[in-house]
Scaffold this motif. Sequence first.
Motif, PDB file in Angstrom:
ATOM      1  N   ILE A 109       0.871  -1.179   0.000  1.00 56.35           N
ATOM      2  CA  ILE A 109       0.000   0.000   0.000  1.00 56.35           C
ATOM      3  C   ILE A 109       0.910   1.232   0.000  1.00 56.35           C
ATOM      4  N   VAL A 110       1.288   1.662  -1.184  1.00 56.45           N
ATOM      5  CA  VAL A 110       2.225   2.772  -1.344  1.00 56.45           C
ATOM      6  C   VAL A 110       1.532   4.083  -1.000  1.00 56.45           C
ATOM      7  N   THR A 111       2.220   4.944  -0.249  1.00 52.66           N
ATOM      8  CA  THR A 111       1.665   6.236   0.144  1.00 52.66           C
ATOM      9  C   THR A 111       2.661   7.361  -0.156  1.00 52.66           C
ATOM     10  N   ASP A 112       2.202   8.589   0.048  1.00 57.47           N
ATOM     11  CA  ASP A 112       3.065   9.761  -0.147  1.00 57.47           C
ATOM     12  C   ASP A 112       4.241   9.778   0.811  1.00 57.47           C
ATOM     13  N   ARG A 235      -4.280   5.761  -6.083  1.00 62.73           N
ATOM     14  CA  ARG A 235      -5.736   5.575  -5.988  1.00 62.73           C
ATOM     15  C   ARG A 235      -6.229   4.404  -6.824  1.00 62.73           C
ATOM     16  N   SER A 236      -5.332   3.807  -7.612  1.00 62.29           N
ATOM     17  CA  SER A 236      -5.684   2.631  -8.419  1.00 62.29           C
ATOM     18  C   SER A 236      -4.876   1.413  -7.987  1.00 62.29           C
ATOM     19  N   ASN A 237      -4.301   1.470  -6.811  1.00 60.57           N
ATOM     20  CA  ASN A 237      -3.433   0.405  -6.316  1.00 60.57           C
ATOM     21  C   ASN A 237      -4.161  -0.940  -6.330  1.00 60.57           C
ATOM     22  N   PRO A 238      -3.653  -1.926  -7.102  1.00 64.26           N
ATOM     23  CA  PRO A 238      -4.346  -3.221  -7.203  1.00 64.26           C
ATOM     24  C   PRO A 238      -4.333  -4.022  -5.907  1.00 64.26           C
ATOM     25  N   ALA A 243      -9.153   1.030  -2.568  1.00 60.50           N
ATOM     26  CA  ALA A 243      -8.701   1.970  -3.595  1.00 60.50           C
ATOM     27  C   ALA A 243      -9.861   2.458  -4.450  1.00 60.50           C
ATOM     28  N   SER A 244      -9.832   3.752  -4.764  1.00 58.38           N
ATOM     29  CA  SER A 244     -10.866   4.353  -5.606  1.00 58.38           C
ATOM     30  C   SER A 244     -10.242   5.534  -6.350  1.00 58.38           C
ATOM     31  N   PRO A 245     -10.537   5.664  -7.645  1.00 55.20           N
ATOM     32  CA  PRO A 245      -9.987   6.816  -8.386  1.00 55.20           C
ATOM     33  C   PRO A 245     -10.556   8.157  -7.913  1.00 55.20           C
ATOM     34  N   VAL A 246     -11.673   8.105  -7.158  1.00 51.90           N
ATOM     35  CA  VAL A 246     -12.295   9.336  -6.679  1.00 51.90           C
ATOM     36  C   VAL A 246     -11.420   9.959  -5.585  1.00 51.90           C
ATOM     37  N   VAL A 247     -11.092  11.223  -5.747  1.00 52.42           N
ATOM     38  CA  VAL A 247     -10.281  11.927  -4.762  1.00 52.42           C
ATOM     39  C   VAL A 247     -11.159  12.294  -3.560  1.00 52.42           C
TER      40      VAL A 247
END
Length: 248
Positions: A109-112, A235-238, A243-247
């Motif tokens: 789960i990659v993050t900033d 936001r598209s992390n498999p 995960a959701s593309p919605v911000v």
Amino acid sequence: MPPNLRAWEVRLGITLLALSFAVYVVKYLLLGDPLNTFQYIFNALGFLPISVLLVTLIINELLSVRAKRERLEKLNMVIGTFFSEVGTGLLTYLSNHDPDLPEIRQDLIVTDAWTPGTFSGVRDRLQNYRYDIVVDEVDMPDLCRFLKERRGFLLRLLENPVLLEHESFTDLLRAVFHLTEELERREGFAGLPESDIEHLAGDIERVYGRLIREWLSYMEYLKQNYPYLFSLAMRSNPFDETASPVVR
């Protein structure tokens, strides 16, 4: 004229030589003292090989760095296209059939907040991961159809010369293309002998392992260079069930 010299290069050489000659003539006419002028010419000629050496090394290094940067940009554009068209969907599908995924899900789960050290640590932990797939749960006809529909795209990627410089990604493409051929050449998947099922499982697991490693490297590249692309990739992390593309 040597065949490798273009007309503009000849004109440039003549112009520079004429300019140099004119400078020495003006110096002699204004200051006189031909002996000093000749000494200056010989001093300049003595330093010329060193000057050429320094300029050549510096310019060559700068051009090499620039060329390498341009190749890297083109390469990662190709890799990004691969994950958009094939990689992310395939990774999502295969990871859904990985019985041990909960062991590494949080690591992916990659993050900033991730740093180069974080990426390196995850790679180290993944070295001993088995990348098992429950092949009995895999819908072989569906997987075959998914890959066959993208066969032309994969072939075009394999023909791209820029990929020759990225051995690990080229290995991934070969593994995906090999799996596509294996699935495509079977008339059906019902009643396959256990030995053949194990063979297909090995091909699938090979693709799965390489996919995860290349996806992780691509995510690190986006994090360092393209924050807006990295945001969508997060936001598209498999591997992220939320995960959701919605911000949000």
